[in-house]
Scaffold this motif. Sequence first.
Motif, PDB file in Angstrom:
ATOM      1  N   ASP A  98     -78.020  34.313 -69.468  1.00  0.00           N
ATOM      2  CA  ASP A  98     -78.705  33.291 -70.251  1.00  0.00           C
ATOM      3  C   ASP A  98     -80.085  33.837 -70.598  1.00  0.00           C
ATOM      4  N   THR A  99     -80.327  34.074 -71.883  1.00  0.00           N
ATOM      5  CA  THR A  99     -81.596  34.687 -72.299  1.00  0.00           C
ATOM      6  C   THR A  99     -82.643  33.665 -72.725  1.00  0.00           C
ATOM      7  N   ARG A 100     -82.345  32.389 -72.564  1.00  0.00           N
ATOM      8  CA  ARG A 100     -83.339  31.385 -72.929  1.00  0.00           C
ATOM      9  C   ARG A 100     -84.542  31.464 -72.004  1.00  0.00           C
ATOM     10  N   ALA A 101     -85.693  31.155 -72.564  1.00  0.00           N
ATOM     11  CA  ALA A 101     -86.919  31.129 -71.758  1.00  0.00           C
ATOM     12  C   ALA A 101     -86.846  29.966 -70.772  1.00  0.00           C
ATOM     13  N   ALA A 102     -87.581  30.090 -69.692  1.00  0.00           N
ATOM     14  CA  ALA A 102     -87.659  29.006 -68.707  1.00  0.00           C
ATOM     15  C   ALA A 102     -88.245  27.765 -69.370  1.00  0.00           C
ATOM     16  N   ALA A 103     -87.828  26.627 -68.887  1.00  0.00           N
ATOM     17  CA  ALA A 103     -88.396  25.369 -69.366  1.00  0.00           C
ATOM     18  C   ALA A 103     -89.898  25.369 -69.069  1.00  0.00           C
ATOM     19  N   ARG A 104     -90.651  24.650 -69.900  1.00  0.00           N
ATOM     20  CA  ARG A 104     -92.100  24.586 -69.736  1.00  0.00           C
ATOM     21  C   ARG A 104     -92.533  23.137 -69.550  1.00  0.00           C
ATOM     22  N   ALA A 105     -93.431  22.951 -68.605  1.00  0.00           N
ATOM     23  CA  ALA A 105     -93.963  21.616 -68.327  1.00  0.00           C
ATOM     24  C   ALA A 105     -95.471  21.680 -68.216  1.00  0.00           C
ATOM     25  N   ALA A 106     -96.100  20.576 -68.551  1.00  0.00           N
ATOM     26  CA  ALA A 106     -97.540  20.403 -68.330  1.00  0.00           C
ATOM     27  C   ALA A 106     -97.713  19.136 -67.514  1.00  0.00           C
ATOM     28  N   ILE A 107     -98.569  19.218 -66.511  1.00  0.00           N
ATOM     29  CA  ILE A 107     -98.904  18.056 -65.704  1.00  0.00           C
ATOM     30  C   ILE A 107    -100.367  17.732 -65.968  1.00  0.00           C
ATOM     31  N   VAL A 108    -100.611  16.545 -66.491  1.00  0.00           N
ATOM     32  CA  VAL A 108    -101.969  16.066 -66.759  1.00  0.00           C
ATOM     33  C   VAL A 108    -102.237  14.950 -65.757  1.00  0.00           C
ATOM     34  N   TYR A 109    -103.364  15.062 -65.065  1.00  0.00           N
ATOM     35  CA  TYR A 109    -103.660  14.055 -64.037  1.00  0.00           C
ATOM     36  C   TYR A 109    -105.121  13.643 -64.074  1.00  0.00           C
ATOM     37  N   GLU A 110    -105.336  12.446 -63.573  1.00  0.00           N
ATOM     38  CA  GLU A 110    -106.672  11.909 -63.310  1.00  0.00           C
ATOM     39  C   GLU A 110    -106.722  11.649 -61.810  1.00  0.00           C
ATOM     40  N   SER A 111    -107.818  11.998 -61.169  1.00  0.00           N
ATOM     41  CA  SER A 111    -107.915  11.790 -59.724  1.00  0.00           C
ATOM     42  C   SER A 111    -109.343  11.441 -59.347  1.00  0.00           C
ATOM     43  N   MET A 112    -109.499  10.436 -58.514  1.00  0.00           N
ATOM     44  CA  MET A 112    -110.822  10.033 -58.055  1.00  0.00           C
ATOM     45  C   MET A 112    -111.186  10.702 -56.729  1.00  0.00           C
ATOM     46  N   PHE A 113    -110.280  10.620 -55.761  1.00  0.00           N
ATOM     47  CA  PHE A 113    -110.570  11.120 -54.411  1.00  0.00           C
ATOM     48  C   PHE A 113    -109.662  12.280 -54.000  1.00  0.00           C
ATOM     49  N   GLY A 114    -108.918  12.838 -54.946  1.00  0.00           N
ATOM     50  CA  GLY A 114    -108.090  14.007 -54.685  1.00  0.00           C
ATOM     51  C   GLY A 114    -106.620  13.728 -54.434  1.00  0.00           C
ATOM     52  N   GLU A 170    -117.042   2.178 -60.187  1.00  0.00           N
ATOM     53  CA  GLU A 170    -116.893   1.454 -58.918  1.00  0.00           C
ATOM     54  C   GLU A 170    -116.344   2.380 -57.834  1.00  0.00           C
ATOM     55  N   ALA A 171    -115.355   3.192 -58.180  1.00  0.00           N
ATOM     56  CA  ALA A 171    -114.796   4.138 -57.203  1.00  0.00           C
ATOM     57  C   ALA A 171    -115.868   5.122 -56.746  1.00  0.00           C
ATOM     58  N   ALA A 172    -116.734   5.524 -57.657  1.00  0.00           N
ATOM     59  CA  ALA A 172    -117.818   6.445 -57.292  1.00  0.00           C
ATOM     60  C   ALA A 172    -118.747   5.807 -56.263  1.00  0.00           C
ATOM     61  N   THR A 173    -118.970   4.500 -56.364  1.00  0.00           N
ATOM     62  CA  THR A 173    -119.827   3.847 -55.373  1.00  0.00           C
ATOM     63  C   THR A 173    -119.160   3.831 -53.996  1.00  0.00           C
ATOM     64  N   TRP A 174    -117.829   3.814 -53.971  1.00  0.00           N
ATOM     65  CA  TRP A 174    -117.128   3.876 -52.686  1.00  0.00           C
ATOM     66  C   TRP A 174    -117.424   5.187 -51.973  1.00  0.00           C
ATOM     67  N   SER A 175    -117.551   6.269 -52.737  1.00  0.00           N
ATOM     68  CA  SER A 175    -117.824   7.566 -52.104  1.00  0.00           C
ATOM     69  C   SER A 175    -119.246   7.638 -51.551  1.00  0.00           C
ATOM     70  N   ASP A 176    -120.125   6.755 -52.015  1.00  0.00           N
ATOM     71  CA  ASP A 176    -121.493   6.701 -51.496  1.00  0.00           C
ATOM     72  C   ASP A 176    -121.606   5.853 -50.221  1.00  0.00           C
ATOM     73  N   ASP A 177    -120.552   5.118 -49.917  1.00  0.00           N
ATOM     74  CA  ASP A 177    -120.552   4.233 -48.759  1.00  0.00           C
ATOM     75  C   ASP A 177    -120.346   5.055 -47.483  1.00  0.00           C
ATOM     76  N   PRO A 178    -121.321   5.073 -46.564  1.00  0.00           N
ATOM     77  CA  PRO A 178    -121.200   5.885 -45.349  1.00  0.00           C
ATOM     78  C   PRO A 178    -120.077   5.413 -44.413  1.00  0.00           C
ATOM     79  N   ASP A 179    -119.603   4.172 -44.594  1.00  0.00           N
ATOM     80  CA  ASP A 179    -118.505   3.671 -43.764  1.00  0.00           C
ATOM     81  C   ASP A 179    -117.135   4.151 -44.245  1.00  0.00           C
ATOM     82  N   ARG A 180    -117.102   4.766 -45.414  1.00  0.00           N
ATOM     83  CA  ARG A 180    -115.844   5.321 -45.945  1.00  0.00           C
ATOM     84  C   ARG A 180    -115.967   6.841 -45.946  1.00  0.00           C
ATOM     85  N   SER A 181    -114.901   7.500 -45.654  1.00  0.00           N
ATOM     86  CA  SER A 181    -114.935   8.973 -45.680  1.00  0.00           C
ATOM     87  C   SER A 181    -114.241   9.468 -46.941  1.00  0.00           C
TER      88      SER A 181
END
Length: 184
Positions: free
Chosen positions: A3-19, A75-86
């Motif tokens: 089979d000489t066809r090229a491998a299938a191609r995919a792109a993954i696009v993501y948004e992430s706040m805390f990883g 709002e999520a960014a303010t959560w990262s500033d909260d010392p009670d959250r890691s």
Amino acid sequence: MNDTRAAARAAIVYESMFGNTRRVAEAIAEGLGDAVTVTVLRVKDAPEAFADVDLLLVGAPTHVHGLSRPSTRTEAATWSDDPDRSLALEPDAEGIGVREWLETCGAPPPLFAAFDTRADMTELFTGSAASTIDKRLRRLGSRRLLSKRSFLVDKNSDLVAGQLDDARAWGRELAEALTAQRVV
């Protein structure tokens, strides 16, 4: 006969706040394995259109029952500033989100799959960013390869045990489904 066809191609696009969504995207890419040539992109680095891509995977964290908005990212960014959250904020987390990208992107590849990260509760209570992604990509003319998937986080915003293994397994399912589509 080879089979000489090229491998299938995919792109993954993501948004992430805390990883978490980034880690899920990377695990899905691992699961796609050698069967698929895959590129993983933060949404801020995603092009408006994808040339020569068979499958587009799009993922985001669930905020207020759907995709994030500038206000929920702030709002999520303010959560990262909260010392009670890691929590550590991902670089560029407060920039463009999947919602804005989907509003400006051109025609998507022929096939897509959507995923999200959300709280470990019934979707009725949490909502799902993947549901919104799914609807928008279908409206843009792409066809769903597999049903949306949610990967769960606990009350501390940590991925629930086993979620990365589930993401790899979903990546393998996607590779099999994509390969079957290309054979037909």
